[in-house]
Design a protein around this motif. Structure first.
Motif, short mmCIF file in Angstrom:
data_model
loop_
_atom_site.label_atom_id
_atom_site.label_comp_id
_atom_site.label_asym_id
_atom_site.label_seq_id
_atom_site.Cartn_x
_atom_site.Cartn_y
_atom_site.Cartn_z
N ALA A 60 0.81 -1.22 0.00
CA ALA A 60 0.00 0.00 0.00
C ALA A 60 0.84 1.26 0.00
CB ALA A 60 -0.93 0.00 1.21
N GLY A 112 -5.80 -0.26 -2.50
CA GLY A 112 -6.68 0.13 -1.40
C GLY A 112 -6.50 -0.85 -0.25
N LEU A 113 -6.19 -0.34 0.94
CA LEU A 113 -5.86 -1.18 2.09
C LEU A 113 -6.92 -1.03 3.17
CD1 LEU A 113 -3.93 -2.89 3.91
CD2 LEU A 113 -2.80 -0.72 4.51
N VAL A 114 -7.45 -2.17 3.62
CA VAL A 114 -8.30 -2.20 4.81
C VAL A 114 -7.44 -2.70 5.96
CG1 VAL A 114 -10.34 -3.20 5.91
CG2 VAL A 114 -10.39 -2.63 3.47
N GLN A 168 -8.69 3.62 10.88
CA GLN A 168 -8.94 3.98 9.49
C GLN A 168 -10.10 4.95 9.34
OE1 GLN A 168 -8.42 0.58 7.07
NE2 GLN A 168 -8.92 1.58 5.16
N ALA A 224 -12.04 8.70 0.15
CA ALA A 224 -10.96 8.25 -0.72
C ALA A 224 -11.28 8.48 -2.19
CB ALA A 224 -10.66 6.77 -0.47
N SER A 278 -15.30 1.95 2.42
CA SER A 278 -14.52 3.12 2.00
C SER A 278 -13.50 2.75 0.93
CB SER A 278 -13.80 3.72 3.21
OG SER A 278 -14.72 4.10 4.20
N VAL A 279 -12.88 1.58 1.09
CA VAL A 279 -11.88 1.14 0.11
C VAL A 279 -12.56 0.62 -1.16
CG1 VAL A 279 -10.10 -0.59 -0.32
CG2 VAL A 279 -10.11 0.68 1.83
N MET A 337 -13.31 3.17 -3.75
CA MET A 337 -12.18 3.61 -4.57
C MET A 337 -12.09 2.81 -5.87
SD MET A 337 -9.19 3.71 -1.67
CE MET A 337 -7.91 3.81 -2.94
N PRO A 356 -10.09 0.14 -6.37
CA PRO A 356 -8.66 0.10 -6.63
C PRO A 356 -8.28 -1.05 -7.55
CG PRO A 356 -9.11 -0.85 -4.50
CD PRO A 356 -10.42 -0.32 -5.01
N LEU A 409 -6.62 -4.74 -4.25
CA LEU A 409 -7.38 -4.70 -3.01
C LEU A 409 -6.62 -5.49 -1.95
CD1 LEU A 409 -9.99 -3.81 -1.61
CD2 LEU A 409 -11.10 -5.87 -2.49
#
Length: 497
Positions: A62, A92-94, A101, A114, A161-162, A165, A167, A170
């Motif tokens: 990330a 995208g990082l959880v 976060q 984001a 939230s991620v 994005m 992304p 993931l």
């Protein structure tokens, strides 16, 4: 768009070439000698023992590991041939702890944040927000305060939230750890839907291996000493007898296997009553509705009691109230002489030294109870609050049993998630309380540390300590035994095993 952020543009290719990272102030590398290639769109389940470096790998991917002043890097870790920090937004990082976060006050703003930083058009942002919240099963108004969410709800929010994005890569660090059984499947299915829609690459760290085994293409197991212990399709890594044996020896959870535990299964508590609640109503704040009402429970010495129920039902609030950390909204909560001694019968009025030697509470978020700069200082902090002398032999035993001895000089905040959880348990055990309350005690634990924790708790119950656990871990509940208080719909119901 925020400088340094790169909008997602298709699935990401990941490569590691002798990569490793050592956190500042630590002698050992958190991860080392990593060699791998992950093709665009591949779905990878990343496994390993607690402390093997799984979270560090995700943080590296990330691009959030920071500068060389914050640690030392070896080799290369690349996204589409570029350093992750130069293409933030592609991944995208959880995080393992969703508490860290959440940054905004309202649910809708948090999910949109984001995507806004990636310059997604406004109309599309709110379409993504609604879709992401639906995907993770978080049916709340957009203006709902994030501070009012339970731990499991915050976990869903962080994932939403991620997902908003969209992304190209993931990264999920224990995304279902604090979720109820239905929520686990909902979140996994939400991730799969997003992957099918976007084609993104997935790297997920999870101890619930069986949940993800059928939806990933590949399993990579990190060796605690560096490098890779196993790598291949789930049907090979998790099924072949020789490989399963190696993984079990390393403490990796594998489907259909539970590690043996020591001690005896606790019987029903027959000791004296320690704490009684009658018509108890609990709430996080003095205003607003109660989380749970009409709660009736009696906790006895030498008893194991589990608290279960769906996310957001009020389990953690009930535990914090029983632990003397929140004032009851209504009803009575009485500490009996066997627990209270000379401190009085009202736990929330006890002073800190009185509370810590009577009731030990392990929070859902371990970081919230760390107060010092080293593991050793953390273990002795509580005992020093109640006495001029510290039982160093007991501290050493706790550190050894919970696999913390090699980390005594480390800063608690640099530990892995599983190590932080074990430290938070050890700090409460160090003061020898009569009642131990644990909120999701097995979060982040590999099979071996899980078994040692269960064994230790069994021995405590056998010695007359009462252990109350908020948990979604059915294996843990079965192994510890006792009764269950099921909280749902604002009420609690005691269930005998």
């Amino acid at each position: 768009m925020t400088p340094g952020l790169v909008p997602p543009q298709g699935a990401v290719h990941v490569s590691a070439r002798g990569w490793g990272w050592r956190h500042a102030g630590r002698k050992a590398f958190a991860a080392r000698h990593l060699e791998l290639e992950i093709t665009p769109g591949e779905r990878v389940l990343l496994l390993g023992a607690s402390g093997a470096g799984k979270s560090t790998v995700l943080h590296g991917l990330a691009g959030v590991l920071g500068t060389q002043d914050e640690g030392e890097q070896e080799g290369e870790l690349l996204l589409d041939g570029a350093h992750p920090a130069s293409v933030r937004g592609r991944a995208g990082l959880v995080l393992q702890d969703p508490e860290t976060q959440v940054v905004l006050a309202r649910v809708g703003d948090e999910v949109a944040f984001a995507a806004e930083n990636l310059s997604v058009p406004r109309e599309e942002i709110w379409q993504r927000v609604g879709r992401a919240l639906d995907d993770v099963g978080l049916a709340l108004p957009l203006d709902h305060p994030t501070t009012a969410l339970s731990g499991g709800q915050k976990q869903r929010l962080a994932l939403a939230s991620v997902l908003a994005m969209e992304p190209g890569l993931l990264l999920l660090d224990e995304p279902t750890a604090n979720l109820d059984p239905d929520g686990v499947l909902e979140v996994r299915d939400a991730v799969v839907r997003v992957l099918e829609r976007t084609g993104a690459t997935l790297v997920v760290v999870e101890h619930r291996v069986a949940v993800w085994a059928d939806v990933v293409d590949r399993v990579i197991v990190l060796d605690a000493g560096g490098g890779i212990l196993a790598d291949g399709p789930p049907g090979t890594v998790l099924v072949q007898e020789a490989t399963r044996a190696r993984l079990a020896d390393a403490g990796v959870w594998i489907p259909g296997w539970r590690p043996p535990v020591g001690g005896t299964l606790p019987s029903s508590g027959s000791g004296p009553a320690l704490l009684s609640a009658r018509e108890l109503a609990v709430a996080r704040t003095r205003r607003g509705p109660a989380a749970v009402e009409d709660l009736a429970i009696e906790i006895r010495a030498g008893e194991a009691l589990g608290i279960t129920g769906p996310n957001g039902a009020g389990k953690s609030t009930a535990a914090l109230t029983l632990g003397g950390l929140l004032r009851p909204r209504a009803g009575t909560l009485v500490a009996h002489p066997g627990l209270a001694g000379t401190a009085g019968s009202t736990p929330h009025r006890w002073r800190s030294p009185q509370l810590v030697q009577r009731i030990g509470t392990v929070f859902q978020e371990p970081e919230h109870q760390f107060l010092t700069a080293s593991v050793e200082e953390e273990l002795t902090f509580g005992p020093r609050r109640i006495s001029d002398t510290v039982d160093t032999a007991r501290i050493a035993e706790l550190a050894e049993r919970l696999r913390l001895t090699h980390l005594l000089r480390a800063n608690p905040f640099t530990l892995s998630g599983g190590e932080k959880r074990r430290l938070s348990v050890a700090t409460m055990l160090a003061t020898a309380p009569r009642l131990l309350i644990l909120d999701e005690p097995t979060f982040g634990q590999d099979a071996l540390t899980w078994a040692e924790l269960v064994t230790l708790l069994r021995e405590l119950v056998d010695d007359g300590v009462a252990v109350l656990s908020v948990t979604h871990d059915a294996d843990f509940s079965d192994a510890l035994g006792g009764a269950t208080l099921h909280i749902s719909g604002g009420a609690g119901r005691l269930v005998s095993r």
